[in-house]
Design a protein around this motif. Structure first.
Motif, mmCIF file in Angstrom:
data_model
loop_
_atom_site.group_PDB
_atom_site.id
_atom_site.type_symbol
_atom_site.label_atom_id
_atom_site.label_comp_id
_atom_site.label_asym_id
_atom_site.label_seq_id
_atom_site.Cartn_x
_atom_site.Cartn_y
_atom_site.Cartn_z
ATOM 1 N N HIS A 162 69.167 23.410 -0.103
ATOM 2 C CA HIS A 162 70.338 23.697 -0.382
ATOM 3 C C HIS A 162 71.628 24.708 0.407
ATOM 4 O O HIS A 162 72.556 24.243 0.494
ATOM 5 N N ARG B 229 72.859 23.169 3.232
ATOM 6 C CA ARG B 229 73.953 21.839 3.308
ATOM 7 C C ARG B 229 74.934 22.488 2.328
ATOM 8 O O ARG B 229 76.291 21.784 2.588
ATOM 9 N N THR B 230 75.266 23.652 1.981
ATOM 10 C CA THR B 230 76.626 24.143 1.899
ATOM 11 C C THR B 230 76.737 25.659 2.322
ATOM 12 O O THR B 230 77.559 26.387 1.265
ATOM 13 N N TYR C 229 81.408 20.214 2.234
ATOM 14 C CA TYR C 229 79.349 20.328 1.750
ATOM 15 C C TYR C 229 78.915 19.571 2.404
ATOM 16 O O TYR C 229 79.275 18.649 2.644
ATOM 17 N N ARG C 230 78.284 19.878 3.627
ATOM 18 C CA ARG C 230 77.512 19.572 4.763
ATOM 19 C C ARG C 230 77.913 19.662 6.269
ATOM 20 O O ARG C 230 77.647 19.109 6.676
ATOM 21 N N LEU D 131 76.272 22.574 8.365
ATOM 22 C CA LEU D 131 75.052 21.913 9.199
ATOM 23 C C LEU D 131 74.841 20.722 9.944
ATOM 24 O O LEU D 131 74.410 20.812 10.991
ATOM 25 N N THR D 132 75.689 19.925 9.568
ATOM 26 C CA THR D 132 76.755 18.336 10.882
ATOM 27 C C THR D 132 76.324 19.491 11.631
ATOM 28 O O THR D 132 76.520 18.643 12.719
#
Length: 250
Positions: free
Chosen positions: A74, A77-78, A86-87, A90-91
């Protein structure tokens, strides 16, 4: 009649003809050179090694508890919350990783083709077993790793081939994915991770050589470092699935 030649004019250096635009395009500058491609491989390889180290540490949280592993997933992703959606972070990291993989493969293929063109006739003498071993590991190991990554994403990230599916928690997907009844998945994972380790051992050492660090004084130390990093990654990545398969983690 004796011709007189001025010494300055006769001995003056002759300037090299300027390169044409077409020639400059063909050389491609630094990235078009062999050294440039080797640097690309070294830098992108370092990015991938850093990713693997962080990913391995995250996977080991499954030994603490399912909640700890889920919290780690989690948190990925945060990252940057609440400053970015959100995400988002990470992206971006995933895109950097994808670009690194693509550039790494491009550089490897380019260097291989260039070496083949430079030596169209094979040597009569046989290559040493060590060189042949390394070549096969880097070539077929890379293909094996690429296929495994696709399976790994479909299984544990997207849940397409995982018994628990996408809607389950990351910890549940991992535990379900490596159950004893799915021993063949653990076996595939084992083979792929060992190939990653062999690929890394040779790749890290090659990167040291490319960056000019592999002198005589540091030869043994850097060889040992390459072996140690690859061994740590192999053990770290194999520990969770083997523990799940043999019932240590439930």
């Amino acid at each position: 009649m004796t011709a007189t030649i001025e010494r300055g004019a006769a001995t003056a250096p002759v300037p090299a003809p300027p390169q044409s635009t077409a020639t400059r395009r063909r050389t491609g500058g630094f990235l078009g050179s062999s050294n440039g491609k080797k640097v690309v491989m070294a830098v992108t390889g370092a990015v991938m090694v850093l990713f693997l180290l962080l990913h391995m540490l995250g996977n080991l949280k499954i030994f603490l508890s399912k909640d700890s592993f889920n919290e780690y997933a989690h948190a990925l992703r945060t990252l940057g919350d609440p400053l970015v959606p959100y995400r988002t972070v990470l992206t971006i990291l995933e895109l950097v990783l994808v670009v690194s993989v693509v550039l790494h493969i491009w550089a490897a293929i380019s260097l291989s083709r260039r070496a083949g063109k430079a030596r169209p006739v094979k040597y009569v003498a046989k290559k040493s077993q060590a060189n042949g071993y390394a070549t096969h590991i880097m070539r077929y190991g890379g293909l094996t790793i690429a296929l495994f990554v696709v399976w790994h994403l479909l299984d544990l990230t997207f849940g397409v081939v995982n018994p628990k599916g996408f809607d389950s928690s990351p910890a549940d997907r991992m535990i379900a994915g490596f159950q004893a009844s799915r021993w063949w998945v653990t076996l595939i994972y084992f083979v792929a991770v060992v190939m990653v380790g062999l690929h890394l051992r040779h790749g890290i050492w090659s990167a040291f050589q490319t960056l000019g660090w592999a002198g005589r004084a540091r030869y043994k130390a850097l060889k040992g470092t390459a072996a140690l990093v690859s061994a740590v990654l192999v053990i770290g990545f194999l520990a969770p699935p083997l523990a799940i398969t043999f019932g240590v983690v439930k």
